[in-house]
Design an enzyme around this catalytic site. Structure first.
Site, PDB file in Angstrom:
ATOM      1  N   TRP A 112      88.772  52.279  43.653  1.00 30.35           N
ATOM      2  CA  TRP A 112      89.605  51.688  44.710  1.00 30.35           C
ATOM      3  C   TRP A 112      88.699  51.398  45.917  1.00 30.35           C
ATOM      4  CZ3 TRP A 112      92.411  54.702  48.904  1.00 30.35           C
ATOM      5  CH2 TRP A 112      93.302  53.871  49.623  1.00 30.35           C
ATOM      6  N   ASP A 167      92.346  62.075  42.945  1.00 35.56           N
ATOM      7  CA  ASP A 167      93.198  61.133  43.657  1.00 35.56           C
ATOM      8  C   ASP A 167      94.350  60.804  42.715  1.00 35.56           C
ATOM      9  OD1 ASP A 167      94.461  59.097  44.958  1.00 35.56           O
ATOM     10  OD2 ASP A 167      92.687  57.821  45.193  1.00 35.56           O
ATOM     11  N   LYS A 207     103.821  54.775  45.341  1.00 34.37           N
ATOM     12  CA  LYS A 207     104.184  54.004  44.149  1.00 34.37           C
ATOM     13  C   LYS A 207     105.304  54.672  43.361  1.00 34.37           C
ATOM     14  CE  LYS A 207     100.052  52.552  45.277  1.00 34.37           C
ATOM     15  NZ  LYS A 207      99.332  51.331  45.449  1.00 34.37           N
TER      16      LYS A 207
HETATM   17  N1  KET Z   1      94.320  55.947  45.767  1.00 35.61           N
HETATM   18  C1  KET Z   1      94.323  54.897  44.936  1.00 35.61           C
HETATM   19  C2  KET Z   1      93.551  55.003  43.671  1.00 35.61           C
HETATM   20  C3  KET Z   1      95.048  53.759  45.271  1.00 35.61           C
HETATM   21  O1  KET Z   1      95.021  52.756  44.410  1.00 35.61           O
HETATM   22  C4  KET Z   1      95.752  53.688  46.482  1.00 35.61           C
HETATM   23  C5  KET Z   1      96.461  52.465  46.866  1.00 35.61           C
HETATM   24  C6  KET Z   1      95.743  54.819  47.305  1.00 35.61           C
HETATM   25  C7  KET Z   1      95.018  55.929  46.916  1.00 35.61           C
HETATM   26  C8  KET Z   1      96.445  54.899  48.610  1.00 35.61           C
HETATM   27  O2  KET Z   1      97.754  54.601  48.626  1.00 35.61           O
HETATM   28  P1  KET Z   1      98.698  55.101  49.830  1.00 35.61           P
HETATM   29  O3  KET Z   1      99.548  53.943  50.112  1.00 35.61           O
HETATM   30  O4  KET Z   1      97.836  55.506  50.979  1.00 35.61           O
HETATM   31  O5  KET Z   1      99.422  56.273  49.259  1.00 35.61           O
HETATM   32  N2  KET Z   1      96.231  51.341  46.331  1.00 35.61           N
HETATM   33  C9  KET Z   1      96.911  50.063  46.505  1.00 35.61           C
HETATM   34  C10 KET Z   1      97.272  49.728  47.908  1.00 35.61           C
HETATM   35  C11 KET Z   1      96.140  49.752  48.884  1.00 35.61           C
HETATM   36  O6  KET Z   1      95.050  49.241  48.610  1.00 35.61           O
HETATM   37  O7  KET Z   1      96.366  50.288  49.975  1.00 35.61           O
HETATM   38  C12 KET Z   1      96.082  48.965  45.846  1.00 35.61           C
HETATM   39  O8  KET Z   1      94.997  49.237  45.318  1.00 35.61           O
HETATM   40  O9  KET Z   1      96.565  47.827  45.799  1.00 35.61           O
END
Ligand code: KET
Length: 460
Positions: free
Chosen positions: A189, A270, A306
């Site tokens: 990510w 994560d 999610k």
């Molecule tokens: N870890 C991973 C692997 C991840 O894909 C995301 C979010 C997060 C943590 C953080 O998500 P949060 O909303 O802080 O709980 N990924 C998607 C959104 C982004 O980039 O913020 C994405 O990859 O599209």
């Protein structure tokens, strides 16, 4: 070096933040900014007296415009496109068959209950967040029968979704853990290197994905972790690896666990997609539980963005599994010192929704059914896209679309092909060729398949 020169990965002794930790953090920050300047986010300071366009001088005159975020910037570009056929497959956010964001019924129900309860107030939460939420979150990821929970060896703090949990964990490690190198998978990510680098950790990568097989480079992974320095931190995606959609098998996880433990590496999970990979919350937590069960220490960042669709509520948790209850309570006391000057204490609403659902058997049940439906819709999109490409005779082996799991397909399309699809077909996705399957529907699959077909046949 902290921890009294102790080189084993344990949290048993602490010192307060020292100037060397602060220096490291500053250096990392400078390195980060200098790196970004290649993309134009930082420029040489201009003379403060040289005004331009007749406007009064600004102390920020030297700033150049920073580039948009590689993931969230895709949505910015999408929003500007007036085309009626435009499709946003950039950010990993679930959409219904009608292409609409989804608020789960069980979330609506929980919110209604919270609103109707006039005894609820808006006081500050404690620094560590809502106590029920923390306990239930640890149980959700580690399992109800987790020995670590029963022995009070887990310290859990409510944080600002997955990102905030990773950042708090990283800041804690930079202050109190003797090893400052973190190994992250290649690729990962896009925010990971920034989160860890800005917290003051030194970021290295381990091989993870093999573009030739579009699968796991297991040999490379074992070699790279095998040659990591003892005690190094290892970032692991609990399930549904982003962006590749490639996870180790249970058998491979066991080998990874043995290697990590034999080298005294420190695992940092994560978990942003629990329930989204398989549709089953327990199956998707298996990797984390293997590590938590062996008695060793680990960190876990959880996100409810999610799996409960609580993206904008920013609700997540950081759990640190320790060797003893005594260490866990000292860890928690230090986590409070990380959090208090950062954002003081976390927001109350999202965590209350989660706690309401997790503590009620029937609401929990309802959640698992809705979650499974989301996961299954994504899986059916994989099949539909695969079938659509096959029926078009699109050159190439597209079986990875149905083999990969989680929210994303790592298509193998290159950045030129992605740019072509955006320009000609108004399809928005990240430039590494990742598409969010959750943004696709039966209605939009043919458009995407046409675009991919045109891209691979017309753009090298
Ligand atoms: N870890 C991973 C692997 C991840 O894909 C995301 C979010 C997060 C943590 C953080 O998500 P949060 O909303 O802080 O709980 N990924 C998607 C959104 C982004 O980039 O913020 C994405 O990859 O599209």
């Amino acid at each position: 070096m902290h921890g009294g020169g102790n080189t084993s990965p344990s949290f048993s002794s602490f010192s307060s933040s020292s100037s060397s930790a602060a220096d490291r953090r500053l250096n990392a920050l400078v390195r980060h900014l200098e790196g970004s300047s290649l993309n134009g986010s930082r420029s040489i300071a201009a003379s403060p007296t040289s005004g331009s366009h007749g406007a009064p001088n600004s102390v920020f005159d030297h700033l150049v415009r920073a580039p948009e975020d590689p993931i969230l910037g895709v949505t910015v570009a999408y929003n500007k496109d007036p085309s009626p056929v435009k499709l946003n497959l950039g950010v990993g956010a679930y959409r219904t068959e009608e292409g609409k964001p989804l608020v789960l019924n069980v979330v609506r129900r929980a919110e209604q209950m919270l609103v109707n309860d006039s005894s609820r107030v808006k006081e500050y939460l404690p620094i560590v967040g809502l106590s029920d939420f923390n306990k239930l979150s640890a149980k959700l990821i580690l399992g109800a029968d987790s020995p670590a929970i029963q022995e009070n060896r887990v310290s859990t703090v409510q944080c600002l979704s997955g990102t905030g949990s990773l950042r708090v964990g990283a800041e804690f490690l930079a202050r109190h853990y003797h090893q400052h190198t973190i190994y992250i998978p290649q690729p990962t990510w896009g925010n990971h290197p920034k989160v860890f680098g800005l917290a003051g950790l030194s970021v290295k990568t381990y091989r993870y994905y093999d573009p030739a097989t579009r699968g796991l480079n297991f040999q490379g992974l074992l070699e790279d972790l095998g040659s990591a320095p003892s005690g190094a931190i290892v970032l692991l995606h609990a399930c549904a690896h982003n962006p590749t959609g490639v996870d180790p098998t249970i058998h491979q996880w066991e080998q990874i666990r043995q290697l990590i433990r034999s080298k005294a590496l420190l695992p940092f999970f994560d978990s942003a997609y629990q329930g989204f990979a398989s549709g089953n919350l327990d199956a998707d937590a298996e990797s984390v539980r293997m590590f938590a069960k062996d008695g060793g220490e680990c960190l876990v960042a959880q996100s409810y963005a999610k799996n409960m669709g609580l993206y904008g509520e920013r609700v997540g948790a950081l759990s640190i599994v320790c060797r003893s209850a005594d260490v866990a309570s000292r860890v928690e006391s230090q986590l409070k010192l990380v959090i208090r000057p950062m954002y003081s204490n976390p927001p109350i609403h999202g965590a209350s929704i989660v706690a309401t659902i997790l503590k009620d058997r029937s609401m929990y049940q309802e959640w698992t059914i809705e979650l499974k439906a989301m996961a299954e819709r994504i899986i059916s999109m994989r099949q539909q896209l695969f079938d659509a490409l096959r029926s078009r005779g699109t050159p190439g082996d597209w079986s990875h679309i149905i083999k990969q799991i989680g929210m994303f397909t790592f298509t193998g399309l290159n950045s030129k092909q992605v740019a072509f699809m955006t320009k000609e077909y108004h399809i928005y996705m990240t430039s590494d060729g990742r598409i969010s399957m959750a943004g696709l529907s039966s209605r939009t699959v043919p458009h995407l398949a046409d675009a991919i077909h045109a891209a691979v046949t017309r753009v090298a």
